[in-house]
Motif scaffolding. Sequence first.
Motif, short mmCIF file in Angstrom:
data_model
loop_
_atom_site.label_atom_id
_atom_site.label_comp_id
_atom_site.label_asym_id
_atom_site.label_seq_id
_atom_site.Cartn_x
_atom_site.Cartn_y
_atom_site.Cartn_z
N PHE A 2 0.87 -1.19 0.00
CA PHE A 2 0.00 0.00 0.00
C PHE A 2 0.90 1.22 0.00
O PHE A 2 1.48 1.55 1.03
CB PHE A 2 -0.89 0.04 1.25
CG PHE A 2 -1.87 -1.10 1.32
CD1 PHE A 2 -2.93 -1.17 0.44
CD2 PHE A 2 -1.75 -2.07 2.31
CE1 PHE A 2 -3.85 -2.21 0.52
CE2 PHE A 2 -2.67 -3.10 2.40
CZ PHE A 2 -3.71 -3.17 1.50
N LEU A 5 4.00 1.24 2.15
CA LEU A 5 3.89 0.24 3.21
C LEU A 5 3.77 -1.17 2.62
O LEU A 5 2.91 -1.42 1.79
CB LEU A 5 2.65 0.53 4.07
CG LEU A 5 2.41 -0.45 5.20
CD1 LEU A 5 2.89 0.12 6.51
CD2 LEU A 5 0.95 -0.85 5.28
N GLY A 27 -1.76 -5.47 12.57
CA GLY A 27 -1.11 -4.84 11.42
C GLY A 27 -0.04 -5.69 10.78
O GLY A 27 0.75 -5.21 9.97
N THR A 77 -4.99 -8.75 5.26
CA THR A 77 -4.61 -8.49 3.87
C THR A 77 -4.38 -9.81 3.13
O THR A 77 -4.82 -9.97 1.98
CB THR A 77 -3.35 -7.61 3.83
OG1 THR A 77 -3.58 -6.45 4.62
CG2 THR A 77 -3.01 -7.20 2.41
N MET A 107 -8.92 -8.43 -3.10
CA MET A 107 -7.84 -7.49 -3.34
C MET A 107 -6.85 -8.17 -4.27
O MET A 107 -6.55 -9.35 -4.09
CB MET A 107 -7.14 -7.28 -1.99
CG MET A 107 -6.79 -5.89 -1.65
SD MET A 107 -6.07 -5.94 -0.01
CE MET A 107 -6.98 -4.64 0.74
N1 LIG Z 1 -6.71 -0.67 2.19
C1 LIG Z 1 -5.56 -0.36 2.82
N2 LIG Z 1 -4.89 0.77 2.48
C2 LIG Z 1 -3.74 1.09 3.09
N3 LIG Z 1 -3.18 0.37 4.06
C3 LIG Z 1 -3.79 -0.76 4.44
C4 LIG Z 1 -5.02 -1.18 3.85
N4 LIG Z 1 -5.40 -2.34 4.43
C5 LIG Z 1 -4.46 -2.62 5.35
N5 LIG Z 1 -3.48 -1.69 5.36
C6 LIG Z 1 -2.28 -1.70 6.19
O1 LIG Z 1 -1.63 -2.93 5.97
C7 LIG Z 1 -1.08 -3.43 7.19
C8 LIG Z 1 -1.60 -4.82 7.43
O2 LIG Z 1 -2.98 -4.72 7.77
P1 LIG Z 1 -3.88 -5.99 8.11
O3 LIG Z 1 -5.25 -5.49 8.28
O4 LIG Z 1 -3.64 -7.03 7.09
O5 LIG Z 1 -3.31 -6.46 9.51
P2 LIG Z 1 -3.86 -7.58 10.48
O6 LIG Z 1 -2.75 -8.53 10.72
O7 LIG Z 1 -5.12 -8.14 9.98
O8 LIG Z 1 -4.13 -6.75 11.81
P3 LIG Z 1 -5.23 -6.97 12.96
O9 LIG Z 1 -4.71 -8.02 13.86
O10 LIG Z 1 -5.27 -5.64 13.65
O11 LIG Z 1 -6.49 -7.30 12.31
C9 LIG Z 1 -1.47 -2.43 8.27
O12 LIG Z 1 -0.37 -1.58 8.51
C10 LIG Z 1 -2.62 -1.66 7.66
O13 LIG Z 1 -2.63 -0.35 8.17
#
Ligand SMILES: Nc1ncnc2c1ncn2[C@@H]1O[C@H](COP(=O)(O)OP(=O)(O)OP(=O)(O)O)[C@@H](O)[C@H]1O
Lengths: 252, 380
Positions: free
Chosen positions: A20, A23, A46, A51, A60
């Motif tokens: 992203f 990131l 995060g 994702t 996605m």
């Molecule tokens: N649509 C998006 N646009 C920009 N950044 C994103 C998007 N979706 C997720 N991110 C970023 O990608 C990273 C991974 O996010 P993700 O939601 O996959 O984490 P997670 O492991 O599911 O976390 P959690 O345990 O909090 O659910 C994070 O830093 C998040 O801010």
Amino acid sequence: MTAPATQGPTVVTEGLRKVFGSLVAVERLDLTINRGEVFGLLGPNGSGKTTTIRMLCGLMAPTEGRATVVGFDVEREAERVRTRIGYMSQRYGLYDDLTAYENMRFYATVYGLHGRARDERLEQHIAEMGLGERRNQLAGTLSGGWKQRLALGCATAHEPEMLFLDEPTAGVDPAARRDFWASIYALAARGTTILVTTHYMDEAERCQRLAFLSRGKLIGLGTVDEITTQFGQPTIEDVFIALQRKDEGAHA
Amino acid sequence: MSDTPRFVDRLRYSRFWPMLWKEFIQIRRDRLTLGMILVLPAAQLLLFGYAIQTDVRHLPTVVLDESRTSESRALVTTLMNSGVFDPAGEVADRATARRALDAGTANAALVIPPEYGREVAAGRTATVQMLVDAADPQTAGAAISGAQLGAQARATQIIAERVSLANPLDMRVRPLYNPAQRSAVFIVPGVIGVLLTITLTLITATAIVRERERGTLEQLIVTPIGKTSLMLGKLVPFVIVGYVQMTVVLTMGWVFFRVPIVGSLPLLYLLTIPFIIASLGVGLLISTVARSQAQAMQLSFFFMLPNILLSGYLFPRMSMPLPAQFVGLALPLTYYLKILRGLMLKGTGFADLWRPTGSLVVLAVLLFTISVRRFHKTIE
Ligand SMILES: Nc1ncnc2c1ncn2[C@@H]1O[C@H](COP(=O)(O)OP(=O)(O)OP(=O)(O)O)[C@@H](O)[C@H]1O
Ligand SMILES: [Mg+2]
């Protein structure tokens, strides 16, 4: 259940990557999940769990790499993947103003069940999931535990080969969590492959295999015993905390 | 022909149906939406039909007649017969007349000076005065033109009497299409357009944004429902709702205000389709921009404002400044109003409606294509 599309593993990812902007949410992930496996995806907030699941569900597009789910490419054959998977999102995806039964009926029909066959399947499913006593209650008025059970019901009425569960038990009491895991094992026993993310270590220990993600990278993979041995820690929770400390140290 | 049964099956098992089914349950259970769908047409119609009378008539008028001659009484009669002014009593002096205007018991005061009768009899120019409450420009406008017309009428009569001649010119204005000049007749077709705009933009946009907000849109995208079924299932219910509203307003307009439908009713329903598509396009567009239901609502109201002010709904477009007229050209309602009024009040046929219809179709295709593109992108 429909015949498996191919014989091989249910999920295969090769160098799956999602970026992203600047990131890196998921970094070159190579994973294989076998048929009928209950596979746990762990990692701090995060770390890229959601994702990863979103890419595998076709929500996605990956930035790089490829993935097949139930034998089909998630990008090129998304339509075929969709009919064969179930997905329970972190937010449940229920219609608050529909009753429990209406929610299940809606999703079952969208998944291609019709008429008598659908109604019979729903009755059977409702009985199995223990949703009978709440079938005519509006989903919005259900308590957390019931909502979660209903969301699982909606994601599985069409008997998917592969089930993605994103933090299915967040904010749910211990008794409801135990029931939920009983349902998961029942599904797995019938050949459903399950990918589940969780922050509860007792749940992690119920998975047949685990993958640890940290900042999008796969840093540990294997059975509970393999992982505790690999990291020289007594329990999964200790592994988790040790990894997170190391990770924070590396970025401090 | 093996294609036909397959087509029927495809239609029967289309994922559009569960979507439609679900949408109708939701509309039925959502009190706010249901209220807007059911109460709004009635409220709008009664509000605009009864309360907002753009035609100003029957202004209460006090008379101070200091001349007290048959001449002065003839003038009062002429003015009161115009329908613009209504007698609200005689007053004894100017101070009382002013007080009636201050208190708002009268909108106008007619002051006839003592010498009026004499001046007229002597063939000199007589002066009378009309005091007007000009706080409301519309009232003032009506009073001023009413006074001038009344005076001219009386003047012509006096001249004719004096030279004992038949009236040299008799201009008879015959109002067509809305003979009684009632604003309800003009407004009711507009109410249909405005209502459809509200339903199809505001309610549609919030219904889509709600799915995104609650995470059900994400859930839907994971299912095998196609983008087309998803979108149609979401939009078609509101098309049906729109047509129901239109029928209700047409019926109520006839029952309460005797608003006629001179032209072809089927043609009216048919030419509504491009307007519906254009408005749904706007609703869809709003849903792709708004991040919350509240934002969707704000954006929709923001869109409503120029529609109400610049489309010709309340004020004639001809009298607007040029930039405002240009903005009006971008609004689907501008063209739809022409169709509505033409068909309902004038009985215009399609031959004379092809211009607004053509513009509307172009606008509809444009808006809908753009918004569908954007919508597809946001759900990917
Ligand atoms: N649509 C998006 N646009 C920009 N950044 C994103 C998007 N979706 C997720 N991110 C970023 O990608 C990273 C991974 O996010 P993700 O939601 O996959 O984490 P997670 O492991 O599911 O976390 P959690 O345990 O909090 O659910 C994070 O830093 C998040 O801010
Ligand atoms: Mg997550």
